[in-house]
Design a protein around this motif. Structure first.
Motif, PDB file in Angstrom:
ATOM      1  N   SER A 180       7.300   9.129  -1.486  1.00 16.01           N
ATOM      2  CA  SER A 180       6.250   8.143  -1.254  1.00 16.01           C
ATOM      3  C   SER A 180       6.878   6.916  -0.615  1.00 16.01           C
ATOM      4  O   SER A 180       8.072   6.660  -0.756  1.00 16.01           O
ATOM      5  CB  SER A 180       5.560   7.753  -2.564  1.00 16.01           C
ATOM      6  OG  SER A 180       4.930   8.872  -3.145  1.00 16.01           O
ATOM      7  N   GLN A 181       6.059   6.156   0.063  1.00  9.82           N
ATOM      8  CA  GLN A 181       6.547   4.928   0.702  1.00  9.82           C
ATOM      9  C   GLN A 181       5.577   3.797   0.436  1.00  9.82           C
ATOM     10  O   GLN A 181       4.365   3.964   0.577  1.00  9.82           O
ATOM     11  CB  GLN A 181       6.707   5.143   2.204  1.00  9.82           C
ATOM     12  CG  GLN A 181       7.172   3.887   2.944  1.00  9.82           C
ATOM     13  CD  GLN A 181       7.299   4.121   4.436  1.00  9.82           C
ATOM     14  OE1 GLN A 181       7.249   5.245   4.890  1.00  9.82           O
ATOM     15  NE2 GLN A 181       7.455   3.047   5.189  1.00  9.82           N
ATOM     16  N   VAL A 205       0.873  -1.175   0.000  1.00 11.56           N
ATOM     17  CA  VAL A 205       0.000   0.000   0.000  1.00 11.56           C
ATOM     18  C   VAL A 205       0.913   1.228   0.000  1.00 11.56           C
ATOM     19  O   VAL A 205       1.796   1.339   0.848  1.00 11.56           O
ATOM     20  CB  VAL A 205      -0.930   0.030   1.222  1.00 11.56           C
ATOM     21  CG1 VAL A 205      -1.783   1.297   1.202  1.00 11.56           C
ATOM     22  CG2 VAL A 205      -1.816  -1.207   1.244  1.00 11.56           C
ATOM     23  N   THR A 206       0.700   2.132  -0.940  1.00  6.54           N
ATOM     24  CA  THR A 206       1.588   3.289  -1.101  1.00  6.54           C
ATOM     25  C   THR A 206       1.004   4.518  -0.408  1.00  6.54           C
ATOM     26  O   THR A 206      -0.162   4.867  -0.606  1.00  6.54           O
ATOM     27  CB  THR A 206       1.805   3.608  -2.587  1.00  6.54           C
ATOM     28  OG1 THR A 206       2.336   2.449  -3.238  1.00  6.54           O
ATOM     29  CG2 THR A 206       2.769   4.780  -2.759  1.00  6.54           C
ATOM     30  N   VAL A 207       1.848   5.182   0.420  1.00  7.54           N
ATOM     31  CA  VAL A 207       1.494   6.424   1.099  1.00  7.54           C
ATOM     32  C   VAL A 207       2.335   7.537   0.482  1.00  7.54           C
ATOM     33  O   VAL A 207       3.550   7.423   0.387  1.00  7.54           O
ATOM     34  CB  VAL A 207       1.759   6.351   2.612  1.00  7.54           C
ATOM     35  CG1 VAL A 207       1.288   7.630   3.299  1.00  7.54           C
ATOM     36  CG2 VAL A 207       1.064   5.134   3.214  1.00  7.54           C
ATOM     37  N   GLN A 208       1.677   8.614   0.078  1.00  4.51           N
ATOM     38  CA  GLN A 208       2.359   9.718  -0.595  1.00  4.51           C
ATOM     39  C   GLN A 208       2.403  10.956   0.303  1.00  4.51           C
ATOM     40  O   GLN A 208       1.428  11.289   0.974  1.00  4.51           O
ATOM     41  CB  GLN A 208       1.632  10.059  -1.893  1.00  4.51           C
ATOM     42  CG  GLN A 208       2.331  11.096  -2.756  1.00  4.51           C
ATOM     43  CD  GLN A 208       1.558  11.389  -4.019  1.00  4.51           C
ATOM     44  OE1 GLN A 208       0.397  11.773  -3.963  1.00  4.51           O
ATOM     45  NE2 GLN A 208       2.181  11.189  -5.162  1.00  4.51           N
ATOM     46  N   ASN A 209       3.534  11.676   0.310  1.00  2.00           N
ATOM     47  CA  ASN A 209       3.700  12.915   1.063  1.00  2.00           C
ATOM     48  C   ASN A 209       4.191  14.008   0.105  1.00  2.00           C
ATOM     49  O   ASN A 209       5.350  14.022  -0.299  1.00  2.00           O
ATOM     50  CB  ASN A 209       4.712  12.721   2.199  1.00  2.00           C
ATOM     51  CG  ASN A 209       5.009  14.028   2.928  1.00  2.00           C
ATOM     52  OD1 ASN A 209       4.246  14.982   2.849  1.00  2.00           O
ATOM     53  ND2 ASN A 209       6.137  14.068   3.636  1.00  2.00           N
ATOM     54  N   LYS A 210       3.311  14.917  -0.247  1.00  2.00           N
ATOM     55  CA  LYS A 210       3.671  16.022  -1.140  1.00  2.00           C
ATOM     56  C   LYS A 210       4.098  17.282  -0.385  1.00  2.00           C
ATOM     57  O   LYS A 210       4.375  18.299  -1.010  1.00  2.00           O
ATOM     58  CB  LYS A 210       2.500  16.360  -2.058  1.00  2.00           C
ATOM     59  CG  LYS A 210       2.209  15.319  -3.133  1.00  2.00           C
ATOM     60  CD  LYS A 210       1.120  15.823  -4.067  1.00  2.00           C
ATOM     61  CE  LYS A 210       0.846  14.832  -5.190  1.00  2.00           C
ATOM     62  NZ  LYS A 210      -0.202  15.336  -6.112  1.00  2.00           N
ATOM     63  N   LEU A 211       4.117  17.224   0.938  1.00  2.00           N
ATOM     64  CA  LEU A 211       4.556  18.372   1.720  1.00  2.00           C
ATOM     65  C   LEU A 211       6.059  18.582   1.555  1.00  2.00           C
ATOM     66  O   LEU A 211       6.792  17.664   1.154  1.00  2.00           O
ATOM     67  CB  LEU A 211       4.224  18.165   3.200  1.00  2.00           C
ATOM     68  CG  LEU A 211       2.748  18.002   3.567  1.00  2.00           C
ATOM     69  CD1 LEU A 211       2.622  17.634   5.039  1.00  2.00           C
ATOM     70  CD2 LEU A 211       1.978  19.276   3.269  1.00  2.00           C
ATOM     71  N   THR A 263      10.684   5.833  -1.810  1.00  2.00           N
ATOM     72  CA  THR A 263      10.938   6.187  -3.200  1.00  2.00           C
ATOM     73  C   THR A 263      10.814   7.679  -3.377  1.00  2.00           C
ATOM     74  O   THR A 263      10.357   8.399  -2.510  1.00  2.00           O
ATOM     75  CB  THR A 263       9.942   5.483  -4.136  1.00  2.00           C
ATOM     76  OG1 THR A 263       8.664   6.067  -3.930  1.00  2.00           O
ATOM     77  CG2 THR A 263       9.868   4.000  -3.847  1.00  2.00           C
ATOM     78  N   GLY A 264      11.183   8.131  -4.570  1.00  2.00           N
ATOM     79  CA  GLY A 264      10.979   9.526  -4.927  1.00  2.00           C
ATOM     80  C   GLY A 264       9.529   9.777  -5.236  1.00  2.00           C
ATOM     81  O   GLY A 264       8.676   8.907  -5.111  1.00  2.00           O
TER      82      GLY A 264
END
Length: 779
Positions: A657-658, A612-618, A763-764
């Protein structure tokens, strides 16, 4: 009763008829005299109209008299009074033989008499005095309907007939004739007051004037993603107030030369300080660079110099509406919790920017109106002194008591004078209104001094929170007149608070029933405080996951305080819009940390991993997050350690993202809905829930036999091809040279290419689009 009898058709008695006829005859005598009397052409104008022996006011109407200048405002012996103004014929008839006269009325004995004269209409020689006449009369040309004429005259003070010191009524009238009135009469009058004190008084009134620097909210909660967090302004309107001639520029310039106590909303200071650097201004759906850094720097520098040596009171940050909080905000949980931090922030902001230590012990409810609940809210903010007004803390005394008085619980009410505090609330841009306001202000201050000769009093003036430039100019004009210490001397609010209270002054706080309805109607609605609670809850949930929480907590915490500002009074629509914009921007930031949508997965075999991918755009990292995965059918699909629910920690750098991987084991074939939800470590949901389906497809022994048979056939086919090639080579056959042993067989159509594995745990930046259909999980 006689008229009633006639209407009902009854016949009155002969005696009653005789009395009625006699009364009618007596009443007709003056009428007959008036019909036969011919007015004299040489009659004195203003002394001719109706009988003044019975103090009946003559009609004063049809002509408006405006008193534009009166100098000096408080004359002394030897002065010459200059009077200038304008008369306007508002009637339908032309005024002929018009003239302007000056009248000096009797000395007014009290502040109540001053107010009575202010409200009085009409004209009466007994109350307004006779015209000075002679050379102190100005004759005007014919005055047709709708036209105006200016006038100017001068009068030596010794010709005014001023005897004892005190306040005298000064009237300027226009008299004349009209076609329907062939004799002179007063057609218009303007009254004002002339304070007269030729000699210095032994006991002066201590006069404290509060000088407010307050402005509506200008900053939004939005800031740039750069290291400096470039602020974003709702508009660039503040620049006009700070520029030369602007309201706030005039307040600082005037206050610098006057003996005043500064009352400052620290939000204004921090907003102007934000303008001194790079800032953005909203323009539709985008922002543009602000260009008024120089104006902001000049204003702050001028204010810094102006306040040195003066007393400064800092209101709680954002100037919260204490009455609205008491009457409505108190019903919304946690609303009052913002007051104490607002007071603490106020002290540090003023001290940092202006380099003076302010007093933060004072609270100032709107219009100085109080009730017990407002006092409670004010003290909860850390204040033990509340600035009220005398029309709220009403007195039954014949004199004006000292401003300070105890009201219980260690709290002191600093009661400002209502008349003096509201003297300049009108349109002071009109010179006539400003002149009258100045004279009324001076008259009341002199009357206070003379109420109890020999007993000095302490009086506080708390004007409107945001005076216009012309209102501030008018108040400054009045204070300049008093600057020579005629009958007052300047003081500050700290000293006024320390003055011994008058033992006869009221100390009772009015009940909630007496709170003015017109003020209650202008209070902030409860929806404002509900929005504040929603935004605060969102912020509390967000800040715990941030590695640099101050970048969010500071701008949004300040914006929340602005949502409760007194400046929103009477503007519920604008207040709600500001609150919604703060919440919307906060939600846009919290939405930058989210789960990436997944399509359905296929699990082949008894065990595998589900990513499951969690994204952080902050721009900053997040931590203290937990990802919870839940199998809705644990009998078919179990997660880590054979449970229905599994949790794994999440830590992601800014802009990354992770992929969080959960172990899964299948017990039976079929689809299994799976829920993914982020939580903070303290168990609060973060963001929306995501659902996807895992299709379990177990590989059976029959399938394994089929696969093994296929592999065996491929091996046998390969051996046969190799044998045939060796034989052909031995016979020197004619095989195509290009079909050498290193040739790679072509890939059959429909074969799957090699697939990459899941991304590394950190990841990036990657796309937020859902994963492709038919995604397979790692085994």
């Amino acid at each position: 009763m006689a008229e009633a009898a006639d209407i009902q058709g009854t016949d009155p008695s002969p005696a009653r008829r005789w009395l009625r006829r006699a009364a009618a005859a007596v009443a007709a005598v003056p009428l007959m005299v008036g019909l036969v009397q011919v007015p004299s052409a040489s009659a004195a104008p203003s002394d001719r109209s109706p009988d003044r022996s019975v103090r009946t006011p003559t009609r004063a109407g049809g002509v408006d008299v405006a008193l534009d200048t009166l100098s000096p405002s408080a004359p002394v012996k030897g002065d010459t009074l200059s009077i200038g103004g304008t008369v306007t014929n508002q009637g339908r008839e032309t005024v002929d033989q018009a003239r302007v006269d000056v009248h000096v009325g009797p000395r007014l004995s009290s502040r109540g008499a001053i107010e009575d004269a202010t409200r009085r209409t009409g004209f009466s020689v007994d109350e307004d005095g006779k015209a000075l006449g002679g050379t102190f009369t100005v004759t005007l040309p014919e005055l047709p309907s709708g036209t105006s004429r200016e006038f100017a005259l001068t009068v030596p003070v010794d010709k005014l007939g001023l005897d004892d010191e005190g306040v005298y009524q000064l009237g300027v009238t226009l008299s004349g004739r009209t076609p329907s009135n062939p004799y002179d009469e007063v057609l218009g009058i303007e009254r004002t007051f002339l304070p007269w004190q030729p000699a210095a008084t032994g006991s002066k009134t201590q006069l404290t004037v509060l000088w407010p620097l307050i402005s509506p909210a200008h900053l939004s909660a939005e800031t740039g993603s750069d290291d400096q967090q470039t602020p974003v302004f709702e508009s660039d309107g503040l620049a006009a107030e700070l520029a030369p001639g602007g309201r706030l520029e005039r307040m600082v310039t005037l206050g610098a030369e006057l003996p005043v106590t500064w009352v400052i909303d620290p939000d204004l200071l921090t907003t102007v300080e934000a303008m001194t650097g790079e800032y953005q201004v909203r323009s539709g759906d985008t922002t543009v660079a602000g260009k008024n850094q120089t104006v902001a720097k000049q204003w702050l520098d001028a204010l810094d110099k102006a306040v040195q040596g003066d007393k400064v009171v800092a209101l709680p940050y954002g100037d919260p509406d204490l009455a609205s909080l008491a009457h409505r905000g108190g019903r919304v949980s946690s609303s009052l919790s913002h007051l104490r931090p607002a007071t603490e922030l106020a002290e540090s902001a003023v001290e940092t920017i202006l380099h003076v230590k302010p007093s933060v012990e004072y609270a100032w409810p709107a219009e100085g109106a109080v009730d017990p609940s407002i006092i409670d809210v004010a003290t909860s903010a850390g204040a033990d002194k509340v600035i009220t007004r005398s029309d709220s803390m009403r007195e039954d005394l014949s004199y004006t008591p000292n401003a300070a008085r105890p009201i219980g619980g260690g709290t002191t009410a600093v009661v400002s004078d209502a008349v003096l505090s509201t003297a300049f609330q009108g349109d002071m841009a009109r010179s006539g209104d400003a002149t009258l306001a100045v004279q009324r202000f001076l008259a009341h201050t002199l009357a206070v001094t003379q109420e109890r000769p020999g007993t000095g009093r302490s009086v506080v003036v708390a004007p409107q929170r945001m005076p216009t430039g012309s209102q501030a100019e008018s108040l400054a004009d009045a204070l300049r007149v008093l600057g020579a210490q005629r009958w007052t001397q300047p003081s500050d609010v700290i000293a006024a608070t320390a003055v011994k209270p008058d033992p006869k002054a009221t100390t009772g706080v009015p009940s909630a029933r007496k709170y003015p309805r017109e003020l209650a109607r202008r209070e902030l609605p409860m929806t404002v405080f509900q929005q504040v609670r929603t935004t605060q809850d969102t912020l509390d949930n967000f800040k715990v996951i941030l590695t640099a929480a101050h970048r969010v907590v500071t701008p949004f915490g300040n914006a929340i305080k602005r949502e409760m500002s007194t400046s929103w009074r009477g503007r519920p629509v604008e207040a709600a819009a500001y609150g919604r914009s703060v919440q919307a921007h906060l939600e846009s930031l919290t939405g930058e940390v989210k789960l990436i949508d997944k399509s359905d997965l296929t699990l082949s075999g008894r065990s595998a991993t589900i990513p499951v991918t969690v994204q952080n755009k902050l721009v900053q990292g997040v931590h203290h997050l937990v990802l919870r995965l839940e199998s809705t059918k644990p009998t078919r699909l179990k997660l880590n350690d054979g449970k229905a629910i599994a949790e794994l920690p999440v830590r992601i750098e800014g802009g990354h993202s992770q992929s969080v991987k959960f172990t899964a084991s299948a017990n039976a074939n079929g689809p299994v809905p799976v829920r993914a939800q982020l939580y903070t470590e303290d168990g609060r949901r973060y963001g929306p829930q995501m659902e996807f389906t895992v299709k379990v497809s177990e590989i059976t022994s029959t399938v394994m036999l089929v696969i093994a048979g296929g592999v065996l056939l491929l091996v046998l086919a390969g051996v046969r091809m190799y044998t045939q090639r060796k034989r052909a080579a031995a016979r020197g056959g004619d095989a195509d040279p290009a079909d050498g042993p290193d040739t790679v067989p072509p890939v059959a159509e429909g074969d799957d290419p090699v697939q990459a594995s899941d991304p590394e745990p950190d990841t990036g930046p990657e796309s937020a689009e859902p994963s492709g259909p038919g995604e397979k999980v790692d085994r």
